[in-house]
Design a protein around this motif. Sequence first.
Motif, PDB file in Angstrom:
ATOM      1  N   MET A   1       1.301  -0.960  -0.170  1.00  0.00           N
ATOM      2  CA  MET A   1      -0.259  -0.244   0.350  1.00  0.00           C
ATOM      3  C   MET A   1       0.668   1.308   0.020  1.00  0.00           C
ATOM      4  SD  MET A   1      -3.204  -1.094   2.444  1.00  0.00           S
ATOM      5  CE  MET A   1      -3.604   0.465   2.278  1.00  0.00           C
ATOM      6  N   ARG A   2       1.636   1.448   0.494  1.00  0.00           N
ATOM      7  CA  ARG A   2       2.320   1.939   0.815  1.00  0.00           C
ATOM      8  C   ARG A   2       3.351   2.673  -0.456  1.00  0.00           C
ATOM      9  NH1 ARG A   2       4.638  -0.298   5.289  1.00  0.00           N
ATOM     10  NH2 ARG A   2       6.844  -0.251   4.341  1.00  0.00           N
ATOM     11  N   GLN A   3       3.906   1.217  -1.972  1.00  0.00           N
ATOM     12  CA  GLN A   3       4.492   1.662  -2.546  1.00  0.00           C
ATOM     13  C   GLN A   3       3.653   1.744  -4.315  1.00  0.00           C
ATOM     14  OE1 GLN A   3       7.326  -1.769  -2.492  1.00  0.00           O
ATOM     15  NE2 GLN A   3       8.142  -0.293  -0.965  1.00  0.00           N
ATOM     16  N   ASN A   4       2.290   1.755  -3.471  1.00  0.00           N
ATOM     17  CA  ASN A   4       0.924   1.562  -4.657  1.00  0.00           C
ATOM     18  C   ASN A   4       0.004   2.190  -3.680  1.00  0.00           C
ATOM     19  OD1 ASN A   4      -1.347   1.592  -6.037  1.00  0.00           O
ATOM     20  ND2 ASN A   4      -1.213  -0.722  -6.571  1.00  0.00           N
ATOM     21  N   SER A   5      -0.341   4.326  -3.987  1.00  0.00           N
ATOM     22  CA  SER A   5      -0.782   4.756  -3.623  1.00  0.00           C
ATOM     23  C   SER A   5      -2.861   4.539  -4.386  1.00  0.00           C
ATOM     24  CB  SER A   5      -0.669   6.283  -3.983  1.00  0.00           C
ATOM     25  OG  SER A   5      -0.029   6.395  -5.721  1.00  0.00           O
ATOM     26  N   ASP A   6      -2.721   3.969  -5.132  1.00  0.00           N
ATOM     27  CA  ASP A   6      -4.189   3.499  -5.258  1.00  0.00           C
ATOM     28  C   ASP A   6      -4.492   2.656  -5.167  1.00  0.00           C
ATOM     29  OD1 ASP A   6      -4.957   5.381  -6.595  1.00  0.00           O
ATOM     30  OD2 ASP A   6      -3.840   4.851  -8.953  1.00  0.00           O
TER      31      ASP A   6
ATOM     32  N   ASP B   1     -17.347 -15.549  14.471  1.00  0.00           N
ATOM     33  CA  ASP B   1     -16.439 -15.749  13.850  1.00  0.00           C
ATOM     34  C   ASP B   1     -14.690 -16.744  14.616  1.00  0.00           C
ATOM     35  OD1 ASP B   1     -14.552 -17.246  12.229  1.00  0.00           O
ATOM     36  OD2 ASP B   1     -13.441 -15.887  11.485  1.00  0.00           O
ATOM     37  N   PHE B   2     -15.611 -16.983  15.364  1.00  0.00           N
ATOM     38  CA  PHE B   2     -13.964 -17.646  16.449  1.00  0.00           C
ATOM     39  C   PHE B   2     -12.481 -18.188  15.694  1.00  0.00           C
ATOM     40  CE2 PHE B   2     -17.336 -17.976  19.507  1.00  0.00           C
ATOM     41  CZ  PHE B   2     -16.249 -17.517  21.058  1.00  0.00           C
ATOM     42  N   ALA B   3     -12.425 -18.954  14.456  1.00  0.00           N
ATOM     43  CA  ALA B   3     -11.150 -19.442  13.165  1.00  0.00           C
ATOM     44  C   ALA B   3     -10.260 -17.959  13.155  1.00  0.00           C
ATOM     45  CB  ALA B   3     -11.765 -20.309  11.961  1.00  0.00           C
ATOM     46  N   THR B   4     -11.443 -16.631  12.707  1.00  0.00           N
ATOM     47  CA  THR B   4     -10.580 -15.394  12.218  1.00  0.00           C
ATOM     48  C   THR B   4     -10.590 -14.831  13.382  1.00  0.00           C
ATOM     49  OG1 THR B   4     -11.217 -15.594  10.246  1.00  0.00           O
ATOM     50  CG2 THR B   4      -9.872 -16.623  10.284  1.00  0.00           C
ATOM     51  N   PRO B   5     -10.916 -13.841  14.633  1.00  0.00           N
ATOM     52  CA  PRO B   5     -11.303 -13.476  15.633  1.00  0.00           C
ATOM     53  C   PRO B   5     -11.804 -12.139  14.647  1.00  0.00           C
ATOM     54  CG  PRO B   5     -10.589 -15.221  16.602  1.00  0.00           C
ATOM     55  CD  PRO B   5     -10.080 -14.959  14.960  1.00  0.00           C
ATOM     56  N   PHE B   6     -12.700 -11.099  14.552  1.00  0.00           N
ATOM     57  CA  PHE B   6     -12.612 -10.193  13.982  1.00  0.00           C
ATOM     58  C   PHE B   6     -11.565  -9.296  15.030  1.00  0.00           C
ATOM     59  CE2 PHE B   6     -16.063 -10.214  17.748  1.00  0.00           C
ATOM     60  CZ  PHE B   6     -15.972  -8.493  18.117  1.00  0.00           C
ATOM     61  N   PHE B   7     -11.855  -9.318  15.664  1.00  0.00           N
ATOM     62  CA  PHE B   7     -10.851  -8.154  17.248  1.00  0.00           C
ATOM     63  C   PHE B   7      -9.651  -8.559  16.639  1.00  0.00           C
ATOM     64  CE2 PHE B   7      -9.548  -6.869  21.655  1.00  0.00           C
ATOM     65  CZ  PHE B   7      -9.333  -5.680  20.491  1.00  0.00           C
ATOM     66  N   GLY B   8      -8.989  -9.901  16.062  1.00  0.00           N
ATOM     67  CA  GLY B   8      -7.657 -10.368  15.666  1.00  0.00           C
ATOM     68  C   GLY B   8      -7.258  -9.562  14.869  1.00  0.00           C
ATOM     69  N   ALA B   9      -8.593  -8.925  13.365  1.00  0.00           N
ATOM     70  CA  ALA B   9      -8.417  -9.090  12.310  1.00  0.00           C
ATOM     71  C   ALA B   9      -8.228  -7.614  12.053  1.00  0.00           C
ATOM     72  CB  ALA B   9      -9.198  -8.919  11.499  1.00  0.00           C
ATOM     73  N   GLU B  10      -8.429  -6.277  13.733  1.00  0.00           N
ATOM     74  CA  GLU B  10      -8.442  -5.245  13.678  1.00  0.00           C
ATOM     75  C   GLU B  10      -7.045  -4.503  14.373  1.00  0.00           C
ATOM     76  OE1 GLU B  10     -13.211  -5.119  14.871  1.00  0.00           O
ATOM     77  OE2 GLU B  10     -11.906  -4.538  16.340  1.00  0.00           O
ATOM     78  N   LEU B  11      -6.609  -5.576  15.398  1.00  0.00           N
ATOM     79  CA  LEU B  11      -5.375  -5.358  15.881  1.00  0.00           C
ATOM     80  C   LEU B  11      -3.838  -5.993  14.798  1.00  0.00           C
ATOM     81  CD1 LEU B  11      -5.773  -7.056  19.535  1.00  0.00           C
ATOM     82  CD2 LEU B  11      -5.837  -3.970  18.712  1.00  0.00           C
ATOM     83  N   SER B  12      -4.235  -6.196  13.529  1.00  0.00           N
ATOM     84  CA  SER B  12      -3.331  -6.907  13.092  1.00  0.00           C
ATOM     85  C   SER B  12      -2.882  -5.785  11.790  1.00  0.00           C
ATOM     86  CB  SER B  12      -3.953  -8.444  12.130  1.00  0.00           C
ATOM     87  OG  SER B  12      -4.763  -8.125  11.110  1.00  0.00           O
ATOM     88  N   LEU B  13      -4.220  -4.771  11.593  1.00  0.00           N
ATOM     89  CA  LEU B  13      -4.666  -3.904   9.802  1.00  0.00           C
ATOM     90  C   LEU B  13      -4.442  -2.575  10.713  1.00  0.00           C
ATOM     91  CD1 LEU B  13      -6.847  -5.756   8.155  1.00  0.00           C
ATOM     92  CD2 LEU B  13      -3.970  -5.408   7.515  1.00  0.00           C
ATOM     93  N   ASN B  14      -4.525  -2.669  12.199  1.00  0.00           N
ATOM     94  CA  ASN B  14      -4.573  -0.682  13.289  1.00  0.00           C
ATOM     95  C   ASN B  14      -2.732  -0.721  13.235  1.00  0.00           C
ATOM     96  OD1 ASN B  14      -3.681  -1.983  15.313  1.00  0.00           O
ATOM     97  ND2 ASN B  14      -5.426  -1.149  15.941  1.00  0.00           N
ATOM     98  N   ARG B  15      -1.959  -1.244  12.603  1.00  0.00           N
ATOM     99  CA  ARG B  15      -0.152  -1.326  13.604  1.00  0.00           C
ATOM    100  C   ARG B  15      -0.077   0.276  12.392  1.00  0.00           C
ATOM    101  NH1 ARG B  15      -0.226  -3.349  18.078  1.00  0.00           N
ATOM    102  NH2 ARG B  15      -2.425  -2.424  17.332  1.00  0.00           N
ATOM    103  N   THR B  16       1.167   0.746  12.421  1.00  0.00           N
ATOM    104  CA  THR B  16       2.284   1.479  11.996  1.00  0.00           C
ATOM    105  C   THR B  16       2.878   0.869  10.227  1.00  0.00           C
ATOM    106  OG1 THR B  16       3.003   2.412  14.040  1.00  0.00           O
ATOM    107  CG2 THR B  16       4.641   2.379  11.960  1.00  0.00           C
ATOM    108  N   GLY B  17       2.564   2.084   9.568  1.00  0.00           N
ATOM    109  CA  GLY B  17       3.090   0.988   8.552  1.00  0.00           C
ATOM    110  C   GLY B  17       1.952   0.715   7.637  1.00  0.00           C
ATOM    111  N   ILE B  18       1.049   1.375   7.961  1.00  0.00           N
ATOM    112  CA  ILE B  18      -0.983   0.410   7.016  1.00  0.00           C
ATOM    113  C   ILE B  18      -1.344   1.993   7.171  1.00  0.00           C
ATOM    114  CG2 ILE B  18      -2.031  -0.732   7.092  1.00  0.00           C
ATOM    115  CD1 ILE B  18      -0.848  -3.408   9.111  1.00  0.00           C
ATOM    116  N   PRO B  19      -1.446   2.346   5.692  1.00  0.00           N
ATOM    117  CA  PRO B  19      -2.111   3.410   5.260  1.00  0.00           C
ATOM    118  C   PRO B  19      -3.760   3.171   5.703  1.00  0.00           C
ATOM    119  CG  PRO B  19      -0.825   3.136   3.607  1.00  0.00           C
ATOM    120  CD  PRO B  19      -1.224   2.018   4.475  1.00  0.00           C
ATOM    121  N   GLN B  20      -4.125   3.834   7.060  1.00  0.00           N
ATOM    122  CA  GLN B  20      -5.154   3.559   7.739  1.00  0.00           C
ATOM    123  C   GLN B  20      -6.450   4.349   6.886  1.00  0.00           C
ATOM    124  OE1 GLN B  20      -5.386   1.774  10.046  1.00  0.00           O
ATOM    125  NE2 GLN B  20      -3.653   1.474   9.783  1.00  0.00           N
TER     126      GLN B  20
END
Length: 503
Positions: free
Chosen positions: A433-438, A449-468
């Motif tokens: 995403m940083r190298q492709n502005s579109d 869904d306990f197999a892939t919890p929604f809170f886990g998805a949120e925590l993995s994608l709100n990290r530094t380096g991911i354009p929010q």
Amino acid sequence: MTKTRPLALLAATALCALATPAGLAQDRTADGETHEVAAPELQVRTADMTGTFGGQRIDYRVTMQENLLSADDGTPEAVVVTTSYVRTPRDTSRPVFFLFNGGPGSGSVWLQMGAFGPVRVAIPSDAQDDGGPPYPLLPNPDSLLDVADLVFIDPPGTGFSYLLEDTDPARYYGLTQDAEAVAEVIRRWINENGRWNSPKFLGGESYGTTRTATVVNQLEGSTYNDVGLNGLILISTILDFAAREPTSGNEMAYVVTLPNMATAAWYHGRVQAPSAEAIAEEARQFAIGPYITALLQGTDLPAEERAAVRAELSRLTGLSERYLEQADLRVTSQRFYKELLRDQGLTIGRLDARYTGTDFDDAGETPDNDPSFYGIDAGYTAAINAWTRETLGFETTREYQSIGSIGGLWDWTLSGFGRNAYLNVAPYIGQAMRQNSDLRTFVAQGYYDFATPFFGAELSLNRTGIPQDRVEFHYYDAGHMMYVRDEDRHKLSEDIRAFIRAR
């Protein structure tokens, strides 16, 4: 209820089969001798059909094709099956969406026959068991064919795709190995169909979201043959595996699943809240505040603070304070499935906590099986075999691998990083995403869904380096395969349709 053949519902104007002749390649044996290796004869099945999707009448061509992957020296190694649905006449300005399922070891049957293909299998929408056949195949107006051409990919070892007899599984069964193979198939499809300048979307479900991250790293991280993408579509996301299983000392596993326990308890009437969204937010704030603070204190946790945390945990999960104390405030998902409705003699589902099952007895800590999987698997397996074999005319003696066993052979290390004690592929998405502005990212999560919890998805994608500003989350009132619920299949389709149109 009677079973209806799909072609009675869709206007089929042509059906043809092509075969690519076998070739020969050199292979060297352990003793240094060489021998000729025959490449398998490859099938290509096509059919021209018509359907109504997103309110539009669409003519399209189905192409089910076997693709041969070879070693650098030309030795045939694997056959990968793609099933593409392309609007006719062909329009190279249309978006194309490459998608796959997860596992690892899962074929694309779930997304193809449940969510986005032109036909779908009809199974109960209200979290009830699918029972026995026949399972009707119905036109799917929620297919995305009105906004994009669709290419379903079954990676090696999934669906009808397979490794040739002498191929070392280590060549394909792994995070990076699998991504390299899928990226090659995508590049080849783009070449053969003249789609280099088409808008492109990539995505998958479950481990398919992991695969999305590793494949985008192959497609956009290459300096010699970059494939620019417009969007990533993640359905039931698992990117950061550190919190996947609760091992001794790994407190994050309990934090990540707590909001799921709260929504499941709410659904089954064990806690009070205005909505699933409301109880989920309460649980999120408690999980990253008082709860994680208490867990990190370990045996130093003061008795008064422990009592307060235990009481709130009980309120959010519907479990008794006595049980929570016996579990040291740390309840695994498996224990929760068994404990929540134990007094009713029921267990709840892992993939979808709306489902309930009856075990051999009511004792024990874990369920006999997952009622949300055995509640749907027969219908999907029947559907993909009926569609590909009977309607498209695909001929094989191989069994379709809906959920295969190759996960036990999987190489979970990332190339270039050595031994990964902390496995997290989310940084691949951030880099792309940083190298492709579109490049934008769409995330779909089910509350149950306990197999892939929604809170886990949120925590993995709100990290530094991911354009929010280019990440969007969407939530659904079902579980891992949220599209099994009719209302959520339509909502998912509309949400993704808007995401593709907004490029």
